[in-house]
Motif scaffolding. Structure first.
Motif, mmCIF file in Angstrom:
data_model
loop_
_atom_site.group_PDB
_atom_site.id
_atom_site.type_symbol
_atom_site.label_atom_id
_atom_site.label_comp_id
_atom_site.label_asym_id
_atom_site.label_seq_id
_atom_site.Cartn_x
_atom_site.Cartn_y
_atom_site.Cartn_z
ATOM 1 N N SER A 104 9.700 -12.173 0.532
ATOM 2 C CA SER A 104 10.852 -11.939 -0.333
ATOM 3 C C SER A 104 11.675 -13.204 -0.538
ATOM 4 C CB SER A 104 11.728 -10.830 0.249
ATOM 5 O OG SER A 104 12.222 -11.240 1.515
ATOM 6 N N SER A 147 -3.135 1.710 -0.979
ATOM 7 C CA SER A 147 -2.394 0.837 -1.887
ATOM 8 C C SER A 147 -2.040 -0.476 -1.196
ATOM 9 C CB SER A 147 -1.118 1.523 -2.368
ATOM 10 O OG SER A 147 -0.202 1.654 -1.293
ATOM 11 N N ASP A 166 0.773 -2.061 -1.176
ATOM 12 C CA ASP A 166 2.065 -1.991 -0.493
ATOM 13 C C ASP A 166 1.929 -1.338 0.879
ATOM 14 O OD1 ASP A 166 3.435 -3.233 -2.555
ATOM 15 O OD2 ASP A 166 3.865 -1.337 -3.583
ATOM 16 N N ASN A 167 1.124 -0.282 0.977
ATOM 17 C CA ASN A 167 0.955 0.387 2.262
ATOM 18 C C ASN A 167 0.181 -0.482 3.252
ATOM 19 O OD1 ASN A 167 1.271 2.751 3.997
ATOM 20 N ND2 ASN A 167 -0.953 2.849 3.844
ATOM 21 N N TYR A 173 0.103 -3.677 3.350
ATOM 22 C CA TYR A 173 1.050 -4.709 3.783
ATOM 23 C C TYR A 173 2.046 -4.137 4.795
ATOM 24 C CZ TYR A 173 4.884 -8.037 3.672
ATOM 25 O OH TYR A 173 5.861 -8.908 4.034
ATOM 26 N N GLU A 174 2.581 -2.979 4.492
ATOM 27 C CA GLU A 174 3.577 -2.360 5.368
ATOM 28 C C GLU A 174 3.012 -2.065 6.754
ATOM 29 O OE1 GLU A 174 7.259 -1.267 6.379
ATOM 30 O OE2 GLU A 174 6.757 -1.901 4.356
ATOM 31 N N LYS A 229 1.461 -11.521 1.383
ATOM 32 C CA LYS A 229 0.742 -10.699 0.397
ATOM 33 C C LYS A 229 -0.073 -11.570 -0.552
ATOM 34 C CE LYS A 229 3.425 -6.494 -0.359
ATOM 35 N NZ LYS A 229 4.185 -5.740 -1.350
#
Length: 193
Positions: A3, A48, A50-51, A53-54, A119
């Motif tokens: 980020s 996904s 995002d998942n 990565y999370e 990512k």
């Protein structure tokens, strides 16, 4: 961690889009199910980006899994709690990569720490985990067996008489008739209209 970076643009964005296009959600889902089974942790196995990565970005699940698979690369004190500091997360991920390499994952299938933490290439992370599962024989897909072939001396001699196309060919299109510096005639010169 990602980020704090500026958004990609231009060639960097094109390269990132190309990497993202190779990402396979079905394979990621299967890999996360496998990771869940061998890490002993409970999390969403949605494929996904995002998942993935999370679930994996702090390295904790990867560290638990590689330790449960028998690697001694991750010290027990690193797994006593989830890490919050960026460099400790990256250290834990790099310990997982060392453990995967120790278990036989080829260098081409490994990922770099930033591929996960930023990512940058989650497809390569999934490929590495899939390769680890194949190496251990615990994945749905099995590692290919070696297929050695034996040729007779006669077959080897016959192969020497074949000219490979790597040596070139005098058939087909050629550069004959090129005219450097002269005007290119579409119609034959003697057939002027």
């Amino acid at each position: 961690m990602s980020s704090n970076r500026a958004a990609k643009s231009g060639l960097a964005l094109e390269a990132q889009n190309k990497l993202n296009s190779k990402y396979n959600e079905e394979l990621a889902h299967e890999v996360l199910e496998w990771v869940q089974r061998y890490s002993g942790e409970q999390f969403s196995t949605d494929g996904s980006m995002d998942n993935v990565y999370e679930v994996l970005s702090d390295g904790y699940v990867l560290g638990r899994m590689i330790t449960n698979l028998g690697s001694k690369k991750v010290p027990a004190n690193m797994l006593s709690k989830r890490q919050t500091m960026a460099f400790k997360k990256m250290d834990l991920i790099s310990k997982f990569i060392e453990g995967a390499k120790e278990m036989g994952v080829k260098a081409d299938d490994l990922f770099q720490t930033v591929d996960l933490t930023d990512k940058a290439n989650l497809g390569q992370v999934v490929t590495c985990l899939d390769s680890l599962g194949r190496k251990l024989g615990t994945s749905k897909v099995k590692e290919a067996a070696k297929n050695e072939r034996q040729f007779t001396q006669e077959q080897l001699e016959a192969g020497k008489n074949i000219i490979s196309l790597q040596y070139g060919s005098n058939q087909g299109a050629s550069q004959a008739g090129q005219n450097f510096g002269r005007q290119r005639h579409i119609v034959e010169p003697d057939q002027k209209q």
